[in-house]
Structure formats: C-alpha cells, structure tokens
Design a protein around this motif. Structure first.
Motif, PDB file in Angstrom:
ATOM      1  N   GLN A   1       0.834  -1.196   0.000  1.00 41.26           N
ATOM      2  CA  GLN A   1       0.000   0.000   0.000  1.00 41.26           C
ATOM      3  C   GLN A   1       0.872   1.250   0.000  1.00 41.26           C
ATOM      4  N   CYS A   2       0.380   2.300  -0.666  1.00 35.52           N
ATOM      5  CA  CYS A   2       1.089   3.579  -0.648  1.00 35.52           C
ATOM      6  C   CYS A   2       0.104   4.695  -0.956  1.00 35.52           C
ATOM      7  N   GLU A   3       0.035   5.673  -0.084  1.00 34.36           N
ATOM      8  CA  GLU A   3      -0.841   6.832  -0.279  1.00 34.36           C
ATOM      9  C   GLU A   3      -0.031   8.102  -0.052  1.00 34.36           C
TER      10      GLU A   3
ATOM     11  N   LYS B   1      -3.258   7.387  -4.486  1.00 32.09           N
ATOM     12  CA  LYS B   1      -3.044   6.089  -3.864  1.00 32.09           C
ATOM     13  C   LYS B   1      -2.617   5.064  -4.905  1.00 32.09           C
TER      14      LYS B   1
END
Length: 335
Positions: A236-238, A247
């Motif tokens: 995950q990466c935001e 995102k």
C-alpha cells in the motif's frame, strides 16, 4: 546483434531472469551460467538455457565472451562480482543489495567513476511497476507538493531464519528506494516503533513495526512493515499532497459475488504482484547494455538505500529515537 549474457547465481530469481531473457525478451541470450551449487546451474541450463556453458568460477564467467552480466547470487558476493564486471568493462545488472555495507557500495561507485560511465543497474524493480509509475505522474499532475506518505509492506509469513533487522534490509529496502524515487528527495532521519507483537512472530522477530522517515524537503513518511499478516501479500502507498491525495492502485483481480459476499482475491506471492516489473527492468537493462552502458536505478541509488537501511536498523535498536541520515554530495556521474 544478440547480446550474450552471463548469469551468476541460478537460484529462484536467477532462473527466472534466465527464463525471461531467453523466452520473453528480445535481443539477448543467456550463454553462460554459474552457481556455487552446480546442480542449480545444471537445472537452469536444462530448463531455460540448454546452449549455455556452465562455469564453476564466477570470475571466469565474467572474463569469458559474454557482453553483460547478471549478478543474482548470495548478497555477500555482490560487491566482488560487480567490481569484477566493472573492471572488465561489462554492463552489470545486480539484484539488491548492491553490497551488504555502505562502504562496499561506495567502492562500486568509485570504480564506476574511475571508468567514467555507468555500468551498473540495481534491481529495484518497483520503479518499473505500472502502478508506481502512475503514482509518480499523479504526484506531478494531481497532488501538488507532497506533505506525507502512508505506506505498508505486508507479507503473509516468513521463516524462522527471518530476524528483526531483515525487516529493513530485505523488506523495507524496496520502500526506501521507491519512495525516494517518487518524491525526488533524500532522507534525513529515521525512527522505528514497535506496536504489540503479533502472536505469529517467532521469538527472534519483532513484528509488526512502523518506520518513520523524514526527507530533506520535510515530507514525513510512515511505513508499516508486517511480515506475518497472514491474509496475503499486500503493498500500500498513499501520498498526501497540498492539493490532493493519490493512492497506489490495487493489482488487477476479478471481483466476485457469491454466497451473499462481494469479494476480491488478494495475492500471496510477491513474484505475482511485480511480475511485469521484472520484464520491464530487464528490458531496460538489455537496451542500455547493447550500447555498452547501464540504465535504471544506479549504484548511487544502491548506496543511498544501504545508508538509509543502516540508519533504520540503528533506529530499531534505539526504539523511538530519531537516527540522523547523512549523505555525501551525489557524484556528477549520477546526475
């Protein structure tokens, strides 16, 4: 002209790269193999490179008529073989880590500088992932200047040999590189915090952990590293910016409706999550190697990752206390 490639290290990733070059990509052929366990090289030869010669010595492979070298062996050997490839004037793709110490990476940088051109590409494949490429574009076009990043790296499980520092050197190392690339920024400090320990983590592993990195431009990054999450392999990466949020997209998966449940499969194998990225990064390497040089993540990027990882491990040992990250000026060769 078909490039002749030598592969050093024919374990899982070495065999997969051999398959990729000989069966998926164009313009190159694996003609030489080496592994400390000859049976591995023989298996790779049988399955993916029947015409390749097996060398019992990696240095003999580098000195042979191959045009470029892939270093996929045990991490402790990377520095030695990369330096040998540079001395031979041959482009070299090195799986991470570039070296097991920052000092080792510095020696590789010095060798490249002495030659006067780039010959090394480091295997940080996430820069080639379509999702991260789109995310980088969103940072430029949508979010405005980044303020924060929230990220997570979750594995379903790890073996008994996986100990706490490996959460940095083997797992977080990918975020260390790709987040720096996304931001076009460098780190200045690291902190590590340990929440309540998961009951699935063995006695030599503190899991999960949260790594907090601060950059030179003031961006604060928190990365959850959870290697016994049980439910799947989840990245995950935001990015939170001045003007919006972007995102990382989820991997493509079929959505199902059955038994009154709306569902979507979660991957469990990291190779499936980034399979296309490996194709793209090696295609980039082969294209540059045909010109006698290297592309993609540089030896400098490998060095910065090593310095940052060392700081994160020091931050593990002094839980909650910020550890400063000092980098020298980047050499002009890597501008």
């Amino acid at each position: 002209m078909t490039l002749k490639i030598g592969v050093i290290g024919t374990g899982a990733i070495g065999q997969d790269h051999t398959r990729r070059i000989n069966q998926v990509l164009a313009g190159a052929k694996v003609t030489a193999l080496n592994d400390v366990n000859r049976a591995n090289a023989e298996s790779c030869q049988r399955d993916y490179a029947p015409d390749a010669q097996i060398f019992d010595d990696a240095h003999a492979l580098i000195a042979s008529d191959v045009d470029a070298v892939l270093v996929c062996s045990w991490g402790q050997t990377h520095e030695e073989y990369v330096l040998a490839a540079i001395a031979a004037g041959k482009p070299c793709f090195c799986e991470k880590p570039l070296a097991t110490t920052a000092e080792g990476a510095r020696r590789i940088i010095a060798a490249e500088q002495a030659v006067g051109k780039r010959l090394v590409q480091v295997g940080f494949m996430r820069r080639y992932d379509p999702g991260y490429v789109a995310l980088k574009k969103a940072v430029k076009d949508v979010t405005g200047a980044p303020l924060m990043i929230h990220a997570a790296h979750r594995n379903p499980r790890v073996g008994e040999n996986y100990v706490t520092p490996m959460a940095i050197h083997d797992t977080l190392i990918h975020e260390i590189d790709v987040l720096r690339w996304l931001l076009d920024d460098d780190y200045v400090s690291a902190q590590v915090f340990f929440p309540r320990k998961s009951p699935r983590a063995h006695e030599k592993l503190r899991d999960p952990q949260i790594v907090v990195l601060e950059t030179a431009k003031g961006v604060v990054i928190d990365v959850e590293v959870f290697v016994n999450c049980h439910y799947g392999y989840d990245i995950q990466c935001e990015i939170v910016g001045e003007d919006g949020i972007a995102k990382l997209p989820e991997p493509m998966a079929i959505q199902t409706r059955s038994g009154a449940v709306l569902g979507q499969q979660i991957l469990t194998d990291w190779k499936d999550r980034f399979i296309d990225s490996y194709d793209y990064e090696l295609a980039d390497f082969l294209k540059a190697a045909a010109r006698g040089t290297a592309a993609g993540p540089t030896a400098w990027d490998g060095y910065v990752a090593a310095v940052t990882a060392d700081a994160c491990v020091a931050a593990q040992e002094s839980e909650g206390t910020p550890v400063k990250i000092d980098l020298p000026a980047r050499p002009a060769l890597y501008d």
